[in-house]
Design a protein around this motif. Structure first.
Motif, PDB file in Angstrom:
ATOM      1  N   ASP A   1      -6.175   5.038  -2.041  1.00  0.00           N
ATOM      2  CA  ASP A   1      -4.757   5.112  -2.409  1.00  0.00           C
ATOM      3  C   ASP A   1      -4.210   6.520  -2.172  1.00  0.00           C
ATOM      4  O   ASP A   1      -3.084   6.701  -1.701  1.00  0.00           O
TER       5      ASP A   1
ATOM      6  N   TRP B   1      -4.851  -0.481   6.609  1.00  0.00           N
ATOM      7  CA  TRP B   1      -4.543  -0.972   5.262  1.00  0.00           C
ATOM      8  C   TRP B   1      -3.080  -0.704   4.913  1.00  0.00           C
ATOM      9  O   TRP B   1      -2.375  -1.579   4.396  1.00  0.00           O
ATOM     10  N   SER B   2      -2.610   0.514   5.197  1.00  0.00           N
ATOM     11  CA  SER B   2      -1.236   0.867   4.839  1.00  0.00           C
ATOM     12  C   SER B   2      -0.219   0.054   5.615  1.00  0.00           C
ATOM     13  O   SER B   2       0.918  -0.126   5.174  1.00  0.00           O
TER      14      SER B   2
ATOM     15  N   VAL C   1      -3.456   6.976   1.468  1.00  0.00           N
ATOM     16  CA  VAL C   1      -2.288   6.198   1.876  1.00  0.00           C
ATOM     17  C   VAL C   1      -1.003   6.919   1.473  1.00  0.00           C
ATOM     18  O   VAL C   1      -0.075   7.094   2.276  1.00  0.00           O
TER      19      VAL C   1
ATOM     20  N   PRO D   1       0.791  -1.233   0.000  1.00  0.00           N
ATOM     21  CA  PRO D   1       0.000   0.000   0.000  1.00  0.00           C
ATOM     22  C   PRO D   1       0.820   1.278   0.000  1.00  0.00           C
ATOM     23  O   PRO D   1       0.409   2.276  -0.578  1.00  0.00           O
ATOM     24  N   ARG D   2       1.977   1.277   0.635  1.00  0.00           N
ATOM     25  CA  ARG D   2       2.757   2.510   0.720  1.00  0.00           C
ATOM     26  C   ARG D   2       3.694   2.694  -0.468  1.00  0.00           C
ATOM     27  O   ARG D   2       4.522   3.601  -0.480  1.00  0.00           O
TER      28      ARG D   2
ATOM     29  N   ILE E   1      -1.974  -8.625   2.957  1.00  0.00           N
ATOM     30  CA  ILE E   1      -2.186  -7.682   1.862  1.00  0.00           C
ATOM     31  C   ILE E   1      -3.063  -8.309   0.785  1.00  0.00           C
ATOM     32  O   ILE E   1      -3.968  -7.666   0.242  1.00  0.00           O
TER      33      ILE E   1
ATOM     34  N   ARG F   1     -11.317   3.104  -4.627  1.00  0.00           N
ATOM     35  CA  ARG F   1      -9.975   2.561  -4.374  1.00  0.00           C
ATOM     36  C   ARG F   1      -8.910   3.615  -4.631  1.00  0.00           C
ATOM     37  O   ARG F   1      -7.906   3.700  -3.907  1.00  0.00           O
TER      38      ARG F   1
END
Length: 239
Positions: A98, A218-219, A101, A27-28, A78, A94
Motif C-alpha cells: 500500500d 495492482w494499482s 502504491v 488501490p490508488r 480488484i 500488505r
C-alpha cells in the motif's frame, strides 16, 4: 436502501471491509470511510454474497454505480487481486505494498502539477522557472538561494522517471516480509543502520524491477497472475 431489499448482514459487511483492510478497495485511494457495494447489481442477483461485494469509499461507489466511470471488469479484477494478496501476504506486507502504491501515486501527481504549472522543462529551464517564481514571491536573492534552487531543479528532473521504490523499517521486521522477499518483489537495499557501535536500528527495503511491475499492475487493477509474457490484457481504468 431500496424498499423491500434486506440489509447486508453485519458479519458479512465486516468481512468485506476487512478484506480491503477497512479502506477503499481501489488501490490508488485508500480512503478509510467505506460502503459495501455490489459488483453485479442487486437487482440482477437479488442476494448479498461475499464474492459479489466490495468495499468502496463514497466517491468511488458513486463513480461505479451512478456515473459508470469505473467498469465492472475493474472491480472484478480488484476483488480477485484482493483475494490473491490477502491469501499470500501478511498484514505488514500488505501495508508495505500500500505504501508503494500511494507513494507512487503522489509522485505522479506532484510531477503532473509541476509540468502543468511550469511546462515541460529540462534542468536549466526548470531552474529559471523556479528562480522566477521565487523572485515573484519576494524571496531575497543570494548565492545560497541560487544554490538551493538549482539543486531543487536538478533533483526534480532526476526524480521524474524514478518513482519511490524504497522504505525504511525498524530492524527485525524483515522476518514479516519473507513472502515479498521470497517472491522477489522486495530486497534489502542497505545494511542495517547502527546507532553507536552495536545497536541495530533500521533496515532499508527496496522494490525490485519485478516488484515495481507488481505494484504498478495492482494499482492499475490488472491481473497479478502472469509469468512475464506480454499478453496481459488492457489496462483497466480505476480512477
Amino acid at each position: 436502501m431500496p424498499e423491500g431489499r434486506p440489509p447486508i448482514p453485519a458479519d458479512l459487511e465486516r468481512a468485506v471491509k476487512l478484506e480491503a483492510g477497512y479502506r477503499c478497495a481501489i488501490p490508488r485511494c485508500g480512503h478509510q470511510r467505506t460502503q459495501v457495494a455490489h459488483i453485479k447489481p442487486y437487482r440482477d442477483v437479488r442476494s448479498h454474497e461475499f464474492d459479489n461485494l466490495i468495499a468502496l469509499c463514497p466517491n468511488h461507489h458513486d463513480l461505479y454505480d451512478r456515473t459508470k466511470e469505473i467498469n465492472r471488469k475493474a472491480l472484478l479484477q480488484i476483488k480477485a487481486n484482493l483475494a490473491e494478496i490477502n491469501g499470500r501476504y501478511g498484514e505488514l506486507e500488505r501495508r508495505v505494498l500500500d505504501h508503494f502504491v500511494v507513494a507512487r501515486r503522489n509522485h505522479r501527481s506532484m510531477h503532473a502539477a509541476i509540468q502543468e504549472y511550469f511546462g515541460e522543462q529540462d534542468a536549466d529551464g526548470l531552474f529559471e522557472a523556479f528562480l522566477n517564481e521565487a523572485v515573484r514571491q519576494g524571496v531575497d536573492w543570494n548565492e545560497s538561494v541560487q544554490h538551493h534552487v538549482k539543486a531543487l531543479a536538478a533533483g526534480t528532473i532526476a526524480s521524474r522517471q524514478q518513482p519511490p521504490a524504497s522504505i525504511e523499517l525498524a530492524y527485525g521486521l524483515g522476518l514479516m516480509l519473507r513472502n515479498l522477499l521470497r517472491d522477489g518483489y522486495l530486497k534489502l537495499a542497505k545494511p542495517p543502520g547502527v546507532a553507536g557501535s552495536t545497536t541495530l536500528t533500521v533496515e532499508h527495503y527496496q522494490l525490485t524491477s519485478e516488484g515495481e511491475e507488481f505494484v504498478d499492475r495492482w494499482s492499475r487493477a490488472q491481473s497479478l497472475e502472469f509469468e512475464g509474457d506480454d499478453d496481459r490484457g488492457p489496462e483497466v481504468p480505476t480512477e
